[in-house]
Design an enzyme around this catalytic site. Structure first.
Site, PDB file in Angstrom:
ATOM      1  N   CYS A   2       0.685  -1.674  -0.280  1.00 44.59           N
ATOM      2  CA  CYS A   2       0.225   0.217  -0.113  1.00 44.59           C
ATOM      3  C   CYS A   2       0.971   1.052   0.314  1.00 44.59           C
ATOM      4  CB  CYS A   2      -0.861   0.287   1.539  1.00 44.59           C
ATOM      5  SG  CYS A   2      -2.082  -0.579   1.753  1.00 44.59           S
ATOM      6  N   ARG A  27       3.922   0.068  -5.194  1.00 45.29           N
ATOM      7  CA  ARG A  27       3.660  -0.101  -3.830  1.00 45.29           C
ATOM      8  C   ARG A  27       2.106  -1.561  -3.441  1.00 45.29           C
ATOM      9  NH1 ARG A  27       6.763   1.732  -0.106  1.00 45.29           N
ATOM     10  NH2 ARG A  27       5.449   0.957   1.301  1.00 45.29           N
ATOM     11  N   TRP A  73      -2.803  -2.652  -1.820  1.00 38.02           N
ATOM     12  CA  TRP A  73      -2.874  -3.978  -2.360  1.00 38.02           C
ATOM     13  C   TRP A  73      -2.879  -4.734  -1.224  1.00 38.02           C
ATOM     14  CZ3 TRP A  73      -0.035  -8.053   0.829  1.00 38.02           C
ATOM     15  CH2 TRP A  73       0.124  -9.595  -0.302  1.00 38.02           C
ATOM     16  N   ASN A  99      -1.194   2.427   5.464  1.00 38.32           N
ATOM     17  CA  ASN A  99      -0.672   1.510   5.235  1.00 38.32           C
ATOM     18  C   ASN A  99       0.288   0.702   6.868  1.00 38.32           C
ATOM     19  OD1 ASN A  99       1.255  -0.340   3.827  1.00 38.32           O
ATOM     20  ND2 ASN A  99       2.778   1.273   4.747  1.00 38.32           N
ATOM     21  N   GLY A 100      -0.318  -0.908   6.458  1.00 33.30           N
ATOM     22  CA  GLY A 100       0.772  -1.441   7.770  1.00 33.30           C
ATOM     23  C   GLY A 100      -1.056  -2.238   8.015  1.00 33.30           C
ATOM     24  N   GLU A 477      17.160 -16.599 -10.887  1.00 41.26           N
ATOM     25  CA  GLU A 477      16.549 -15.691 -10.063  1.00 41.26           C
ATOM     26  C   GLU A 477      15.624 -14.873 -12.598  1.00 41.26           C
ATOM     27  OE1 GLU A 477      16.007 -13.257  -9.604  1.00 41.26           O
ATOM     28  OE2 GLU A 477      16.019 -11.217 -10.782  1.00 41.26           O
ATOM     29  N   LYS A 481      11.919 -14.332 -12.130  1.00 37.83           N
ATOM     30  CA  LYS A 481      11.602 -13.060 -13.432  1.00 37.83           C
ATOM     31  C   LYS A 481      10.617 -13.538 -14.590  1.00 37.83           C
ATOM     32  CE  LYS A 481      13.034 -10.764 -11.681  1.00 37.83           C
ATOM     33  NZ  LYS A 481      13.627  -9.742 -10.825  1.00 37.83           N
ATOM     34  N   GLU A 484       6.712 -14.836 -12.685  1.00 38.03           N
ATOM     35  CA  GLU A 484       7.096 -13.184 -12.231  1.00 38.03           C
ATOM     36  C   GLU A 484       5.830 -12.817 -13.166  1.00 38.03           C
ATOM     37  OE1 GLU A 484       9.794 -10.970 -10.233  1.00 38.03           O
ATOM     38  OE2 GLU A 484       8.522  -9.838  -9.257  1.00 38.03           O
ATOM     39  N   HIS A 500      17.345 -35.430 -11.445  1.00 34.95           N
ATOM     40  CA  HIS A 500      16.712 -36.189  -9.635  1.00 34.95           C
ATOM     41  C   HIS A 500      15.777 -35.786  -9.892  1.00 34.95           C
ATOM     42  CE1 HIS A 500      20.595 -37.108  -8.335  1.00 34.95           C
ATOM     43  NE2 HIS A 500      20.872 -36.087  -8.997  1.00 34.95           N
ATOM     44  N   LYS A 597       5.365  -4.513  -4.738  1.00 34.15           N
ATOM     45  CA  LYS A 597       7.093  -4.754  -5.000  1.00 34.15           C
ATOM     46  C   LYS A 597       7.566  -4.098  -3.359  1.00 34.15           C
ATOM     47  CE  LYS A 597      10.916  -2.354  -7.110  1.00 34.15           C
ATOM     48  NZ  LYS A 597      11.314  -3.255  -7.731  1.00 34.15           N
TER      49      LYS A 597
HETATM   50  C1  F6R Z   1      10.891  -9.828  -8.001  1.00 36.30           C
HETATM   51  C2  F6R Z   1      11.848  -8.863  -6.137  1.00 36.30           C
HETATM   52  C3  F6R Z   1      10.591  -9.993  -4.999  1.00 36.30           C
HETATM   53  C4  F6R Z   1      11.868  -8.677  -4.411  1.00 36.30           C
HETATM   54  C5  F6R Z   1      11.816  -9.568  -2.797  1.00 36.30           C
HETATM   55  C6  F6R Z   1      12.241  -8.272  -2.417  1.00 36.30           C
HETATM   56  O1  F6R Z   1      10.924  -8.991  -8.889  1.00 36.30           O
HETATM   57  O2  F6R Z   1      11.778  -7.713  -6.947  1.00 36.30           O
HETATM   58  O3  F6R Z   1      11.380 -11.137  -5.380  1.00 36.30           O
HETATM   59  O4  F6R Z   1      13.027  -9.029  -4.512  1.00 36.30           O
HETATM   60  O5  F6R Z   1       9.918  -8.897  -2.039  1.00 36.30           O
HETATM   61  O6  F6R Z   1      12.388  -7.047  -1.943  1.00 36.30           O
HETATM   62  P1  F6R Z   1      13.671  -5.952  -1.106  1.00 36.30           P
HETATM   63  O7  F6R Z   1      14.820  -6.049  -2.009  1.00 36.30           O
HETATM   64  O8  F6R Z   1      12.687  -5.011  -0.886  1.00 36.30           O
HETATM   65  O9  F6R Z   1      13.306  -6.423  -0.207  1.00 36.30           O
END
Ligand code: F6R
Length: 602
Positions: A2, A27, A73, A99-100, A477, A481, A484, A500, A597
């Site tokens: 949020c 957010r 969110w 937010n919280g 990674e 990506k 996602e 395996h 994010k």
């Molecule tokens: C994926 C992504 C998330 C963040 C994770 C940690 O693209 O961005 O997996 O890496 O939520 O976020 P931070 O780095 O802000 O702790």
């Protein structure tokens, strides 16, 4: 999760609130709303959906010089119009964005309902305006009522509130971020700086327990007891252009393409006379460390894995632990443990919890983050910044690259400090070749064939990514990506693990991206051939000199350089594969479904 914003000044607030909310959508984007106070009552406009949907509902823009806004969110209740913020008291005189998470909202709601308050949403937030309203009835001032309300809340919050007939914004924080922005003739409050970066770079990072009262020409910060507190004014060195999309269709595309610049910033001034130096880490600082633990989530975890691999090679006892598992999996922690929290936002709840657990065992803590003044930066003993500039796309791209480079440099510093470590043989070459790394990224961006490959494999059923040693985390990674932002099934594995179990899923419809760094690729080559003989098309991702290229069906090439940088260049190729696959599938690139994010809930 949020995003909240507030603005007070002399001109109109609405456009500022709406553009600020757009910059906070990373957010959360389940619903959006604003409340504006214009001398004839508090006007609330809100809807499920994105800020663009909110704008579409506003035939004429509501006007007023004071306003609050929210982008959500969902945690408590689905993403409906009713659950969108701002929420109000029964009469609609008090409007609040939050937010919280309010842990005791159930009992507060029952109590307020028994006192005659009417509720219209499923949210935990709605108790706040009702509580303020309730306490206003027997308080000397609204400010006092807000203090009482805050005192009653259990959980985490950054809130901003408006009250009918008052030319003020009230705000408070505990456990959720809140920044005050100071322009010449207007004040802002927001969850993050990009919300108001177009207007000012002068900020105050508020602390837990701060209560702020903004009026058009003044602001006051006090603690919860009402005692004034002084907070320093900082200048943010982010460029307002960093917060917009510029010439690109998506933030993610812009952020992938801004990596050469971001990386040049990350590196600047950190290598002097062939050695690594960080402003806040004096030489010898880590001399008494015997164990290093990295804690992180998601993409940041993969960057931590990349560094962890290098630190182990340097002979240091190293663990890379998912922050959400830290409490149960950390093992022995004491004052000779260095816990490195890797977190782009600096606000990830799981990572902050891990830092607090580590601190409670007297470990030394170090935050590696992108956000100055973030909770991780403030709570850890020391912070170093990755200097990537603001990242808005939910999928982390440039921050991963900047994290991996910062952590690689940090690894060199640790290896130099800790007597048990054996500095890596090729340290000199590693640092020398770093100079060309931003240019190599540029070359990958200019020459990549990722879009062609993404198109070729568009109708696949699964996408696999493998790598060993350093490239293992790059493979993980790449898969993260891909899933996602494409919503397609993608998995990453250590190359040797394929046989395996996962091999059972391999068919001619499951392309396999085999990541190479140009070093120790033989294992990955063998495992790629095993998948290829079951029909999987193989894409080698790495330098042309890798033995993988000889057997692969396609090749995404990276310039020849030190293996540590080659692995990160391979990652840039994989970012492009994901981006192009998702655009071809017409996915929501910057706001993938169900994600946000900054993950500030556990
Ligand atoms: C994926 C992504 C998330 C963040 C994770 C940690 O693209 O961005 O997996 O890496 O939520 O976020 P931070 O780095 O802000 O702790």
């Amino acid at each position: 999760m949020c995003g909240i914003i507030a603005r007070i000044g002399h001109g109109d607030a609405t456009e500022t609130l709406l553009s600020g909310l757009e910059n906070l959508e990373y957010r959360g984007y389940d619903s959006a709303g604003i409340a504006v106070q214009n001398g004839s009552g508090v006007k609330v406009h809100k809807t499920s959906g994105e800020v663009a949907d909110l704008k579409a509902t506003l035939d004429t823009r509501p006007s007023g010089n004071i306003g609050i806004g929210h982008t959500r969110w969902s945690t408590h209740g689905p993403p409906t119009d009713e659950n969108a913020h701002p929420h109000t008291d029964t009469a609609g005189d008090v409007a609040v964005v939050h937010n919280g998470v309010i842990d005791n909202y159930d009992e507060l709601r029952a109590q307020l309902q028994s006192q005659g308050h009417e509720f219209h949403s499923d949210t935990d937030t709605e108790v706040i305006p009702h509580l303020i309203d309730e306490y206003r009835q027997d308080s000397a001032s609204t400010e006092q009522a807000i203090r009482k309300a805050i005192d009653t809340l259990e959980g985490s919050y950054a809130i901003a509130a408006l009250v009918d007939g008052e030319e003020r914004v009230y705000a408070a924080r505990k456990g959720s971020p809140l920044v005050l922005g100071l322009d010449d003739d207007e004040w802002f409050l927001a969850s993050d700086v990009p919300a108001f970066l177009d207007y000012t770079d002068q900020v105050i990072y508020l602390e837990d327990g701060d209560l702020v009262v903004l009026e058009p020409d003044s602001y006051r910060i006090t603690d919860l007891g009402g005692t004034p507190v002084e907070r320093p004014v900082d200048t943010v060195d982010w460029d307002p252009d960093d917060a917009g999309k510029g010439e690109y269709d998506h933030y993610m595309e812009k952020e992938i393409h801004s990596q050469p610049t971001a990386l040049a910033n990350t590196i600047e001034g950190r290598i002097e006379n062939g050695t690594v130096s960080f402003d806040d880490l004096e030489p010898g600082k880590f001399a008494d460390i015997d164990t290093v633990q990295f804690v992180a989530c998601g993409t940041s975890y993969h960057a931590a894995m990349y560094a962890g691999q290098q630190l182990r090679t340097a002979g240091l006892q190293t663990a890379v632990i998912r922050a959400s598992e830290y409490e149960t999996s950390a093992g022995p922690i004491d004052e000779s443990t260095l816990v490195i929290a890797v977190t782009q936002s600096g606000e990830t709840a799981d990572t902050l919890d891990a830092v607090r657990t580590a601190a409670s065992h007297d470990a030394q803590t170090l935050a590696v983050t992108n956000v100055v003044g973030s909770t991780a930066a403030r709570e850890a003993d020391t912070a170093i910044y990755i200097r990537a500039g603001p990242e808005v796309g939910v999928a982390a791209t440039k921050t991963y690259s900047s994290q991996a480079v910062t952590l690689t440099l940090l690894t060199q510093r640790l290896a130099a400090d800790v007597p048990e470590a054996t500095p890596v043989d090729d340290s000199e070459e590693l640092l020398e070749t770093l100079e060309d790394f931003p240019q190599h990224v540029e070359t990958v961006l200019e020459t990549s064939q990722a879009r062609l490959l993404a198109r070729e494999f568009m109708n696949s059923t699964s996408y696999f990514f493998i790598g060993n040693g350093l490239s293992h985390s790059v493979a993980l990674e790449g898969a993260l990506k891909f899933k996602e932002i494409t919503y397609e099934h993608a998995e990453g594995f250590a190359s040797g693990e394929l046989k395996h179990g996962p091999l059972a899923l391999v068919t001619e419809k499951s392309p396999l991206f085999a990541v190479s760094t140009g070093d120790a690729d033989e294992k990955t080559k063998t495992n790629a051939i095993e998948a290829q003989s079951r029909g999987a098309p193989i894409v080698a991702v790495g330098p042309a000199t890798s033995p993988l290229v000889d057997v692969a069906d396609a090749h995404l090439s990276v310039p020849d350089t030190h293996p540590v940088w080659a692995g990160l260049l391979a990652n840039v190729q994989l970012q492009l594969v994901s981006y192009h696959a998702a655009t071809l599938l017409e996915r929501s690139i910057d706001k993938p479904r169900n994600l946000a994010k900054s993950v500030t809930v556990e």
